[in-house]
Design a protein around this motif. Structure first.
Motif, PDB file in Angstrom:
ATOM      1  N   VAL A   1      32.213  73.612  76.830  1.00 15.36           N
ATOM      2  CA  VAL A   1      32.681  72.499  77.662  1.00 15.36           C
ATOM      3  C   VAL A   1      34.169  72.662  77.907  1.00 15.36           C
ATOM      4  O   VAL A   1      34.876  73.317  77.130  1.00 15.36           O
ATOM      5  CB  VAL A   1      32.430  71.110  77.018  1.00 15.36           C
ATOM      6  CG1 VAL A   1      30.947  70.890  76.729  1.00 15.36           C
ATOM      7  CG2 VAL A   1      33.271  70.882  75.780  1.00 15.36           C
TER       8      VAL A   1
ATOM      9  N   ASP B   1      37.025  70.299  77.553  1.00 15.98           N
ATOM     10  CA  ASP B   1      37.286  69.022  76.910  1.00 15.98           C
ATOM     11  C   ASP B   1      38.651  68.522  77.365  1.00 15.98           C
ATOM     12  O   ASP B   1      39.628  69.270  77.327  1.00 15.98           O
ATOM     13  CB  ASP B   1      37.261  69.204  75.384  1.00 15.98           C
ATOM     14  CG  ASP B   1      36.991  67.911  74.677  1.00 15.98           C
ATOM     15  OD1 ASP B   1      35.806  67.574  74.526  1.00 15.98           O
ATOM     16  OD2 ASP B   1      37.962  67.239  74.282  1.00 15.98           O
TER      17      ASP B   1
ATOM     18  N   ALA C   1      43.675  69.913  78.680  1.00 13.07           N
ATOM     19  CA  ALA C   1      42.286  70.375  78.617  1.00 13.07           C
ATOM     20  C   ALA C   1      42.183  71.589  77.710  1.00 13.07           C
ATOM     21  O   ALA C   1      43.111  72.405  77.631  1.00 13.07           O
ATOM     22  CB  ALA C   1      41.781  70.720  80.015  1.00 13.07           C
TER      23      ALA C   1
ATOM     24  N   HIS D   1      39.031  60.309  76.456  1.00 13.46           N
ATOM     25  CA  HIS D   1      38.406  61.596  76.174  1.00 13.46           C
ATOM     26  C   HIS D   1      37.194  61.791  77.076  1.00 13.46           C
ATOM     27  O   HIS D   1      36.473  60.844  77.370  1.00 13.46           O
ATOM     28  CB  HIS D   1      37.970  61.629  74.697  1.00 13.46           C
ATOM     29  CG  HIS D   1      37.163  62.826  74.350  1.00 13.46           C
ATOM     30  ND1 HIS D   1      35.808  62.767  74.079  1.00 13.46           N
ATOM     31  CD2 HIS D   1      37.508  64.126  74.260  1.00 13.46           C
ATOM     32  CE1 HIS D   1      35.378  63.990  73.815  1.00 13.46           C
ATOM     33  NE2 HIS D   1      36.376  64.827  73.912  1.00 13.46           N
TER      34      HIS D   1
ATOM     35  N   HIS E   1      34.495  65.317  78.834  1.00 20.39           N
ATOM     36  CA  HIS E   1      34.277  66.755  78.938  1.00 20.39           C
ATOM     37  C   HIS E   1      33.300  67.062  80.072  1.00 20.39           C
ATOM     38  O   HIS E   1      32.529  66.213  80.489  1.00 20.39           O
ATOM     39  CB  HIS E   1      33.770  67.350  77.620  1.00 20.39           C
ATOM     40  CG  HIS E   1      32.410  66.877  77.209  1.00 20.39           C
ATOM     41  ND1 HIS E   1      32.217  65.804  76.385  1.00 20.39           N
ATOM     42  CD2 HIS E   1      31.166  67.327  77.507  1.00 20.39           C
ATOM     43  CE1 HIS E   1      30.930  65.619  76.192  1.00 20.39           C
ATOM     44  NE2 HIS E   1      30.260  66.537  76.865  1.00 20.39           N
TER      45      HIS E   1
ATOM     46  N   TRP F   1      38.680  69.477  87.122  1.00 21.57           N
ATOM     47  CA  TRP F   1      37.379  69.896  86.592  1.00 21.57           C
ATOM     48  C   TRP F   1      37.071  71.275  87.158  1.00 21.57           C
ATOM     49  O   TRP F   1      37.263  71.521  88.348  1.00 21.57           O
ATOM     50  CB  TRP F   1      36.299  68.884  86.975  1.00 21.57           C
ATOM     51  CG  TRP F   1      36.582  67.511  86.424  1.00 21.57           C
ATOM     52  CD1 TRP F   1      36.952  66.406  87.137  1.00 21.57           C
ATOM     53  CD2 TRP F   1      36.531  67.102  85.059  1.00 21.57           C
ATOM     54  NE1 TRP F   1      37.137  65.331  86.290  1.00 21.57           N
ATOM     55  CE2 TRP F   1      36.879  65.731  85.004  1.00 21.57           C
ATOM     56  CE3 TRP F   1      36.223  67.752  83.872  1.00 21.57           C
ATOM     57  CZ2 TRP F   1      36.936  65.009  83.820  1.00 21.57           C
ATOM     58  CZ3 TRP F   1      36.279  67.037  82.680  1.00 21.57           C
ATOM     59  CH2 TRP F   1      36.624  65.681  82.673  1.00 21.57           C
TER      60      TRP F   1
END
Length: 183
Positions: free
Chosen positions: A80, A82, A99, A118, A120, A156
């Motif tokens: 992931v 995160d 990240a 938080h 992910h 992302w």
């Protein structure tokens, strides 16, 4: 296991040493002595949780107000990205994010102190994320900011495939920041 600091004050990476051989691998995922040397109280962690997500899924950006919670986050299977956002009013990095790739190759454990959001995104076909949390969950303390909020501008790495209804309905960072700072 060794500890590295990150660019956000209080967030740490706990780095184990996975041992590989013909059988597979063995790694320590938590070490009370190392945690203690890093200033963490190993006995403070009272709850373990696990999530499984499919590729592209984003979970987050979640946090807690009031007493809040600190957590240790690691990936048992998959990978992931995160992400943590500093939501501590008065912090010099308030509103900034960082990240870290967490995966089942390096088994890095991310320590996230109280006062952070938080989330992910799953990078592999599936990923199992494990959380060790220092406070029992109190839903009345839940807060969130939208994962695509333009003020946060979280990068992302892949198109977001799925989010929960709760995450789709999350408010803006500006609204949350105003609530947190009393503005």
């Amino acid at each position: 296991m060794r500890v590295e600091t990150t660019r956000l004050d209080g967030v740490m990476r706990l780095l184990p040493t996975p041992h590989h051989d013909e059988r597979g691998l063995f790694t320590r995922t938590f070490d009370a002595a190392t945690a203690g040397e890093a200033g963490l109280d190993p006995a403070a962690f009272v709850q373990d949780s696990q999530s499984r997500s499919h590729q592209g899924v984003v979970r987050g950006m979640h946090g807690r107000v009031g007493g809040g919670e600190a957590k240790l986050v690691r990936v048992a299977h998959g990978a992931v990205l995160d992400v943590v956002v500093d939501a501590r009013p008065g912090s010099p990095t308030f509103g900034q994010w960082d990240a870290h790739v967490l995966d089942d190759a390096d088994f890095v454990v991310l320590y996230i102190p109280r006062g952070f959001l938080h989330g992910h995104q799953t990078l592999t076909p599936t990923a199992d994320v494990c959380y060790r949390i220092d406070a029992e969950h109190d839903p009345s303390e839940d807060v969130a900011a939208h994962h695509l909020d333009p003020d946060l501008a979280i990068a992302w790495p892949a198109p977001v495939t799925t989010v929960s209804a709760r995450d789709r309905a999350a408010g803006t960072w500006a609204e949350l920041a105003a609530r947190l700072t009393g503005g």
